[in-house]
Scaffold this motif. Sequence first.
Motif, short mmCIF file in Angstrom:
data_model
loop_
_atom_site.label_atom_id
_atom_site.label_comp_id
_atom_site.label_asym_id
_atom_site.label_seq_id
_atom_site.Cartn_x
_atom_site.Cartn_y
_atom_site.Cartn_z
N LYS A 1 0.99 0.46 2.60
CA LYS A 1 2.38 0.93 2.65
C LYS A 1 2.99 0.98 1.26
O LYS A 1 3.70 1.92 0.91
CB LYS A 1 3.21 0.06 3.58
CG LYS A 1 4.63 0.61 3.83
CD LYS A 1 5.30 -0.16 4.94
CE LYS A 1 5.91 -1.43 4.41
NZ LYS A 1 7.29 -1.23 3.92
N ASN B 1 -1.69 -3.45 -0.33
CA ASN B 1 -0.93 -3.02 0.84
C ASN B 1 -0.84 -1.50 0.87
O ASN B 1 -0.24 -0.89 -0.03
CB ASN B 1 0.48 -3.63 0.77
CG ASN B 1 1.28 -3.36 2.03
OD1 ASN B 1 0.94 -2.52 2.84
ND2 ASN B 1 2.36 -4.10 2.18
N TYR C 1 -1.22 -8.37 -3.06
CA TYR C 1 -0.05 -7.60 -2.64
C TYR C 1 -0.21 -6.12 -2.93
O TYR C 1 0.26 -5.27 -2.17
CB TYR C 1 1.18 -8.16 -3.35
CG TYR C 1 2.43 -7.34 -3.16
CD1 TYR C 1 3.07 -7.27 -1.92
CD2 TYR C 1 2.99 -6.62 -4.22
CE1 TYR C 1 4.21 -6.51 -1.75
CE2 TYR C 1 4.13 -5.87 -4.05
CZ TYR C 1 4.74 -5.82 -2.81
OH TYR C 1 5.87 -5.07 -2.64
N ALA D 1 3.19 -2.20 7.48
CA ALA D 1 2.43 -2.85 6.43
C ALA D 1 1.14 -3.45 6.97
O ALA D 1 1.15 -4.19 7.95
CB ALA D 1 3.29 -3.94 5.77
N TRP D 2 0.03 -3.11 6.34
CA TRP D 2 -1.31 -3.61 6.65
C TRP D 2 -1.84 -3.15 8.00
O TRP D 2 -2.98 -3.43 8.34
CB TRP D 2 -1.36 -5.15 6.61
CG TRP D 2 -0.95 -5.73 5.30
CD1 TRP D 2 0.22 -6.33 5.01
CD2 TRP D 2 -1.72 -5.74 4.10
NE1 TRP D 2 0.25 -6.74 3.70
CE2 TRP D 2 -0.94 -6.39 3.12
CE3 TRP D 2 -2.99 -5.27 3.76
CZ2 TRP D 2 -1.39 -6.58 1.81
CZ3 TRP D 2 -3.43 -5.45 2.46
CH2 TRP D 2 -2.64 -6.10 1.51
#
Length: 202
Positions: free
Chosen positions: A86, A84, A81, A153-154
Amino acid sequence: MEFLRLGLIFVHLVACCVAIGLVFTSDVAMVNNLLKGPVSNEHDNAHMESLQRSVVIALIFLWITGAAVIGVDYLDKGMSYFSNPKLQAKVIIVLLLTYNGMLLHRAVLPALQKAGSLLDLELGVRMLAIFSGALSGVSWLYAAMLGVGRPLAWKYSLFELLMAYPVLIVLGFAMMLALTQWARKRSMAQDIPWPLTSMNAR
């Protein structure tokens, strides 16, 4: 766990909206003062102190709820996590906001309260105040944009996500600098005596 995360995000969003609203209204008031002339120093000082307390409280809530959301997502997704981009961009901007808030608290706001007006600050302090204001306004809006931009995100790298950030800060600084210089010239012109007027009236 999902309801806990939803509640944390709700409080996080409310704190962010409160902070953005306070910063925006403060920026509008400052621009209005530069365009039309400053209000009384007592009003400015009271407004600055109230704004400072409110933004600090909102920033504390953002840190607490943001860290809690990160903790919940970490328990669900594991160490991956933290990769990421973002999330990394949001943490960088919040860290800059926090440092900038400390700078405003310790250097800029006391100088403003003492001088009574942005125009009366010494050149170096005035430049610092303008830059800190531009950084604050852009950072709050940019962090909010990243917060609601789930599709980001991603999808983009950290560099791509932050590419426009320094550009917007520079543009904001340049605009406020130009407005401040115009306001200072107008103020100086109003203070210049006009002896020729009395001579022509004779």
